[in-house]
Structures are given as C-alpha cells and as structure tokens.
Design an enzyme around this catalytic site. Structure first.
Site, PDB file in Angstrom:
ATOM      1  N   HIS A   1      19.520  -9.234  86.543  1.00 20.53           N
ATOM      2  CA  HIS A   1      20.257 -10.288  87.041  1.00 20.53           C
ATOM      3  C   HIS A   1      20.134 -10.477  88.653  1.00 20.53           C
ATOM      4  O   HIS A   1      19.911  -9.360  89.329  1.00 20.53           O
ATOM      5  CB  HIS A   1      21.735 -10.069  86.751  1.00 20.53           C
ATOM      6  CG  HIS A   1      22.729 -11.043  86.955  1.00 20.53           C
ATOM      7  ND1 HIS A   1      23.219 -11.386  88.486  1.00 20.53           N
ATOM      8  CD2 HIS A   1      23.315 -11.828  86.331  1.00 20.53           C
ATOM      9  CE1 HIS A   1      24.086 -12.417  88.381  1.00 20.53           C
ATOM     10  NE2 HIS A   1      24.032 -12.619  87.024  1.00 20.53           N
TER      11      HIS A   1
ATOM     12  N   LYS B   1      30.392  -9.092  84.458  1.00 23.31           N
ATOM     13  CA  LYS B   1      29.952  -8.401  85.843  1.00 23.31           C
ATOM     14  C   LYS B   1      31.170  -7.207  86.198  1.00 23.31           C
ATOM     15  O   LYS B   1      31.438  -6.724  85.267  1.00 23.31           O
ATOM     16  CB  LYS B   1      30.312  -9.665  87.104  1.00 23.31           C
ATOM     17  CG  LYS B   1      29.322 -10.839  86.598  1.00 23.31           C
ATOM     18  CD  LYS B   1      29.181 -11.849  87.873  1.00 23.31           C
ATOM     19  CE  LYS B   1      28.192 -12.871  87.381  1.00 23.31           C
ATOM     20  NZ  LYS B   1      27.947 -13.728  88.401  1.00 23.31           N
TER      21      LYS B   1
ATOM     22  N   GLY C   1      28.368 -18.881  90.172  1.00 25.15           N
ATOM     23  CA  GLY C   1      29.698 -18.563  90.507  1.00 25.15           C
ATOM     24  C   GLY C   1      30.041 -19.659  91.430  1.00 25.15           C
ATOM     25  O   GLY C   1      30.962 -19.582  92.390  1.00 25.15           O
TER      26      GLY C   1
ATOM     27  N   SER D   1      27.468 -21.161  86.387  1.00 25.24           N
ATOM     28  CA  SER D   1      28.376 -22.177  86.283  1.00 25.24           C
ATOM     29  C   SER D   1      28.702 -22.854  84.961  1.00 25.24           C
ATOM     30  O   SER D   1      29.297 -24.078  84.845  1.00 25.24           O
ATOM     31  CB  SER D   1      28.671 -23.044  87.482  1.00 25.24           C
ATOM     32  OG  SER D   1      28.736 -22.280  88.673  1.00 25.24           O
TER      33      SER D   1
ATOM     34  N   ASN E   1      28.733 -12.541  80.585  1.00 24.82           N
ATOM     35  CA  ASN E   1      28.475 -11.577  81.700  1.00 24.82           C
ATOM     36  C   ASN E   1      30.006 -11.110  82.482  1.00 24.82           C
ATOM     37  O   ASN E   1      30.196 -11.933  83.317  1.00 24.82           O
ATOM     38  CB  ASN E   1      27.478 -11.950  82.665  1.00 24.82           C
ATOM     39  CG  ASN E   1      27.333 -11.015  83.604  1.00 24.82           C
ATOM     40  OD1 ASN E   1      27.571  -9.816  83.827  1.00 24.82           O
ATOM     41  ND2 ASN E   1      26.472 -11.480  84.705  1.00 24.82           N
TER      42      ASN E   1
ATOM     43  N   GLU F   1      18.580 -18.469  85.708  1.00 28.65           N
ATOM     44  CA  GLU F   1      19.988 -18.714  86.480  1.00 28.65           C
ATOM     45  C   GLU F   1      19.550 -19.052  87.843  1.00 28.65           C
ATOM     46  O   GLU F   1      19.380 -18.197  88.782  1.00 28.65           O
ATOM     47  CB  GLU F   1      20.677 -17.475  86.305  1.00 28.65           C
ATOM     48  CG  GLU F   1      21.150 -17.051  84.929  1.00 28.65           C
ATOM     49  CD  GLU F   1      22.158 -16.023  85.036  1.00 28.65           C
ATOM     50  OE1 GLU F   1      23.339 -16.502  84.429  1.00 28.65           O
ATOM     51  OE2 GLU F   1      22.249 -15.203  85.703  1.00 28.65           O
TER      52      GLU F   1
ATOM     53  N   GLU G   1      22.112 -10.861  91.038  1.00 32.76           N
ATOM     54  CA  GLU G   1      22.823  -9.648  91.749  1.00 32.76           C
ATOM     55  C   GLU G   1      22.397  -8.178  91.786  1.00 32.76           C
ATOM     56  O   GLU G   1      22.365  -7.527  92.826  1.00 32.76           O
ATOM     57  CB  GLU G   1      24.251  -9.668  91.311  1.00 32.76           C
ATOM     58  CG  GLU G   1      24.836 -10.983  91.678  1.00 32.76           C
ATOM     59  CD  GLU G   1      26.037 -11.319  90.599  1.00 32.76           C
ATOM     60  OE1 GLU G   1      26.449 -10.675  89.718  1.00 32.76           O
ATOM     61  OE2 GLU G   1      26.413 -12.652  90.618  1.00 32.76           O
TER      62      GLU G   1
HETATM   63  P1  PGA Z   1      28.833 -18.010  86.527  1.00 30.62           P
HETATM   64  O1  PGA Z   1      27.870 -16.564  86.413  1.00 30.62           O
HETATM   65  O2  PGA Z   1      28.939 -18.384  85.135  1.00 30.62           O
HETATM   66  O3  PGA Z   1      30.089 -17.396  86.905  1.00 30.62           O
HETATM   67  O4  PGA Z   1      28.161 -18.609  87.406  1.00 30.62           O
HETATM   68  C1  PGA Z   1      26.731 -16.537  85.626  1.00 30.62           C
HETATM   69  C2  PGA Z   1      25.819 -15.221  85.865  1.00 30.62           C
HETATM   70  O5  PGA Z   1      25.749 -14.716  86.850  1.00 30.62           O
HETATM   71  O6  PGA Z   1      25.417 -14.496  84.892  1.00 30.62           O
END
Ligand code: PGA
Length: 259
Positions: free
Chosen positions: A97, A13, A177, A217, A11, A171, A99
């Site tokens: 997601h 983003k 992140g 992560s 992803n 998640e 976000e």
């Molecule tokens: P990350 O993000 O691997 O940077 O923690 C995962 C995601 O938001 O899908």
C-alpha cells in the site's frame, strides 16, 4: 463480458479497536454478510483479526491483513508472518500500500519477497501500485506503475490458482483519502495498461483472468460507474469501508455488477 468475480476490499488502516470491530460486524446487514456474488474482504488491524475471525466465520466476508513479513519466524521484533495470519483465518493481505511504501520505506524488492511469502503460505496478496501527484504532473508515470507490477511479481511462477489469488490494486496516491476520485475512464486506462503488462509477463489468458481493483476515494456514489468500466473488477476502499451502512452498500453495488 468477463467471468471475473468482483472484489470489494475494505482497508480499515489504523482504525477500530476490537470492540469497535465487533460493533461494526454486528451492525452489518445480513445481506452484506451473506452476499456471494462478490468477494468481500475486510483488511483490519492485526489487533482485531482474532475478534473478526470469530464474528465472520459463518459469513461470506473474508478477513484480510494490511501487512505481513516475509520470513516465517525468527528474531524480527514487531513483525507478523504469513503463517501467523493463516492460523488466524486470514485469507488476504495488502502488499505495498502506498502508505507502507511512503512512511515505512517499503521498496519493490522487499514487497516482492512479501508477496511470494504470502502466496506460499496460502494468502491472497493484493499488490498495490500508483503514482503521486508530482509523478502524474511530471508525466511518464505509467512506466513507474508498470515497473511496480513487474518487480512486485518478479519470480512468481503463474498458475491457474495464482491467477485467481493475486489481486492488483491501482491506487493513485493523490486520490487516497482526498475525496478526489480518479476519473473512471482514466482509472480504466491505467488498469488496461496493467493488464497489458500482465499479458507481456504471463500471456493473454492470465491477463484476462486476473482481477484488477481501483482504489482512491471510492464511495457508494462512485462505485457503480467505476465497476461499469471493463478493466475495473473491484474496489479497495479506505474511508467508506469504516461505516457498516456504507460498506454494505458498496458490497451490494459491486455484487449487482457480478450477477
Ligand atoms: P480511501 O483509501 O478510500 O480512503 O481513499 C483507499 C486506500 O488507501 O486503500
């Protein structure tokens, strides 16, 4: 133990211009581009999809989007339909997601419409769920996650094809992140609860067939032990998918599990 083909979904983003997306694919080792023991996906910003369609067309890596609107066309300024995505060679789309839920107020009712529109157009939806740190600390957060699944899939008539096409990603928001991965056994426990929820909704066969991913992560150093958990069938990876060497390593380690 299971016949479920592993999935490694990056992803990106809001990262990478078209030029940067091209440089990424050019730097991706051939082994990663041609690996067929894993379903590798790059969920890129809309602006890079066309470039990636051309660069990935002879590879095993599939193209994904990070969002979709549920209406097929019309006066919806700024939105992109599922049909527009399939016309670009996109085959996966992230739905809900955290976000999107947090910054764009996307709720379970809207996400259910998006998921159904994605399925109807032939896209493979990756339905995301997970709890915040406050929700985890307050306890009882499992019910929220199961509700996200129940509402996200509401009204979906399951079929053998949908069992393969619908992916669910757990998640935990506090692990996204932050560099703090969820403990492997805990991620497995939550995915096991999600699998039980699927069994309640659609029966044991569907629950056994569906692929469940962990995200938050994930890195090359964490993925092997994550994939060794019985309910973890793949990863949804943000930061570690942005570097070609790291994404290639994630694909390789995931594929090892699939052989
Ligand atoms: P990350 O993000 O691997 O940077 O923690 C995962 C995601 O938001 O899908």
């Amino acid at each position: 133990m299971s016949q479920r083909k592993p999935v490694m979904a990056g992803n990106w983003k809001m990262h990478k211009t078209q030029i940067e997306a091209q440089a990424f694919v050019e730097a991706l080792p051939k082994a990663a581009l041609n690996e067929d023991a894993v379903e590798a996906v790059i969920c890129a910003p809309f602006t890079s999809l066309s470039t990636l369609q051309n660069l990935l067309k002879d590879s095993q890596v599939s193209l994904g989007a990070q969002n979709v609107y549920h209406e097929p066309q019309g006066a919806y300024t700024g939105e992109i339909s599922a049909g527009m995505l399939t016309a670009l060679g996109v085959s996966y789309v992230l739905i809900g997601h955290s976000e999107r839920r947090e910054y764009f107020q996307e709720n379970d009712v809207l996400l259910n419409l998006k998921l159904k529109a994605a399925l109807e157009a032939g896209l493979n939806p990756i339905l995301c769920c997970g709890e915040s740190l406050a929700e985890r600390e307050a306890g009882g957060f499992e019910a929220k996650i199961l509700r996200q699944i129940e509402l996200g899939l509401s009204g979906v008539q399951m079929s053998p094809s949908y069992q393969q096409r619908i992916l669910i990603a757990y998640e935990p928001i506090w692990a996204i992140g932050t560099g703090k991965t969820c403990d492997d056994t805990e991620a497995n426990r939550i995915l096991g609860l999600i699998r039980q929820q699927i069994a309640r909704m659609y029966g044991e066969d569907t629950a056994k067939a569906m692929r469940l991913l962990y995200g938050g992560s994930v890195k090359p150093s964490t993925v092997a032990s994550q994939m060794a958990q019985p309910h973890i069938d793949g990863g949804l990876v943000g930061g570690a998918s942005l570097e070609p060497a790291s994404f290639a390593e994630l694909i390789r380690l995931c594929a090892e599990h699939g052989r």
